[in-house]
Write an enzyme that holds these catalytic residues in place. Structure first.
Site, PDB file in Angstrom:
ATOM      1  CE1 TYR A   1      31.850  35.058  41.182  1.00  0.00           C
ATOM      2  CE2 TYR A   1      29.926  34.092  42.235  1.00  0.00           C
ATOM      3  CZ  TYR A   1      30.769  35.168  42.036  1.00  0.00           C
ATOM      4  OH  TYR A   1      30.526  36.365  42.679  1.00  0.00           O
TER       5      TYR A   1
ATOM      6  NE  ARG B   1      31.117  36.189  34.162  1.00  0.00           N
ATOM      7  CZ  ARG B   1      29.902  35.768  33.773  1.00  0.00           C
ATOM      8  NH1 ARG B   1      28.985  35.436  34.642  1.00  0.00           N
ATOM      9  NH2 ARG B   1      29.599  35.670  32.491  1.00  0.00           N
TER      10      ARG B   1
ATOM     11  CD  GLN C   1      38.817  46.860  44.149  1.00  0.00           C
ATOM     12  OE1 GLN C   1      37.748  47.031  44.702  1.00  0.00           O
ATOM     13  NE2 GLN C   1      39.328  47.747  43.321  1.00  0.00           N
TER      14      GLN C   1
ATOM     15  CG  HIS D   1      37.544  41.636  46.314  1.00  0.00           C
ATOM     16  ND1 HIS D   1      37.088  42.715  45.597  1.00  0.00           N
ATOM     17  CD2 HIS D   1      37.660  42.066  47.595  1.00  0.00           C
ATOM     18  CE1 HIS D   1      36.932  43.753  46.416  1.00  0.00           C
ATOM     19  NE2 HIS D   1      37.284  43.390  47.627  1.00  0.00           N
TER      20      HIS D   1
ATOM     21  CB  THR E   1      38.963  50.253  41.238  1.00  0.00           C
ATOM     22  OG1 THR E   1      37.997  50.018  42.251  1.00  0.00           O
ATOM     23  CG2 THR E   1      40.044  51.157  41.756  1.00  0.00           C
TER      24      THR E   1
ATOM     25  CG  ASN F   1      38.707  54.706  36.891  1.00  0.00           C
ATOM     26  OD1 ASN F   1      38.975  53.525  36.703  1.00  0.00           O
ATOM     27  ND2 ASN F   1      37.523  55.107  37.293  1.00  0.00           N
ATOM     28  CG  LEU F   2      36.835  54.960  30.490  1.00  0.00           C
ATOM     29  CD1 LEU F   2      37.968  55.163  29.499  1.00  0.00           C
ATOM     30  CD2 LEU F   2      36.011  53.722  30.097  1.00  0.00           C
TER      31      LEU F   2
END
Ligand code: NAD
Ligand code: ZN
Length: 234
Positions: free
Chosen positions: A56, A59, A91, A109, A176, A201-202
């Site tokens: 983390y 990140r 999220q 989250h 998502t 979304n993709l």
């Protein structure tokens, strides 16, 4: 959608992909080279705190190298200009929504730039690395951990989110995969209360068939287009 007043928007890792932040399940199902169960579970934190903190920390450090993309900017514009109720539920644990200027925002989250004390429950803004031995500014116990909701833990703000979903006229899910609950169930809650539902979304997500409308493509293109439509109609 001419009678739309109340909007709930759920965003996921795909929204930040064009900013250069990797999505959750990259090549081989790994997140930045790690198995999810090795870095985002309470068991992993207990077993190997150094690894979880290092993961983390990396990140968090990465946030300084990336910037909001056109999708974050468009959502911040919608937040600023939409006259009805609006809630962005993310999220994502990055800070790109707020850096683009979004205000009506909840991080369900957790956040990379926050540290949570496992001893006293206090959380504090955190910019730098977070070694496991560092003391909590509130209670002095060396029990700080990344303020991230791990698998098996309760997401934040669920009551506020459930209320907003039950009042929504329109629920929009962006970037998502629809694989992580309870967020994956929001579309059903919103529909149950009569909202229209849209997915941007993709690729089609796990719950794609539950949406009234699905548009496939990159968020950096689809989101500004959709926001322009909404503000023209409003
Ligand atoms: P996911 O990685 O499971 O799914 C990402 C989805 O985004 C996929 O369906 C993919 O098709 C789509 N996508 C990829 N590129 C896109 C683009 N350019 N435009 C639109 N869509 C695109 O992510 P998730 O569903 O958010 O769940 C992952 C969990 O991992 C979350 O709980 C989150 O906390 C965490 N996570 C957060 C970040 C972040 O904060 N940026 C990054 C990775 C993982
Ligand atoms: Zn404490």
């Amino acid at each position: 959608m001419s009678h739309t007043r109340n909007i709930v928007i759920l965003t996921g890792a795909g929204l930040s992909a064009e900013s250069g932040i990797a999505t959750f399940r990259g090549p081989g199902g790994l997140w930045e080279g790690h198995r999810v169960e090795d870095v985002c579970t309470p068991e992993a934190l207990a077993r190997d705190p150094e690894l979880v903190h290092r993961f983390y920390d990396a990140r968090r450090a990465r946030l300084a190298e990336v910037a909001p993309n056109a999708a974050h900017v468009a959502l911040a514009r919608l937040d600023a200009e939409w006259p009805g109720q609006l809630l962005i539920v993310t999220q994502n644990v990055d800070d790109l929504h707020e850096r683009a200027g979004a205000n009506r925002l909840l991080h369900m989250h957790g956040e990379l730039k926050s540290a949570l004390c496992a001893a006293c429950g206090d959380s504090a803004e955190w910019e730098d690395s977070l070694p496991p031995e560092i003391e909590c500014p509130n209670c002095g116990t060396p029990a700080l951990r990344p303020d991230i909701v791990f698998f098996g833990e309760m997401p934040y703000h669920m009551e506020v989110i459930e209320t907003a979903l039950s009042d929504a006229d329109l629920f929009v899910s962006i970037g998502t995969s629809g694989a992580v609950y309870p967020a994956a169930g929001f579309v059903q809650t919103a529909r149950h209360h009569g909202a229209q539902t849209l997915e941007l979304n993709l690729d089609p997500s796990a719950g794609s068939s539950l949406f009234g409308e699905s548009r496939l493509g990159p968020a950096g293109t689809l989101v500004p287009e959709w926001v322009a439509e909404m503000l023209d109609r409003g």
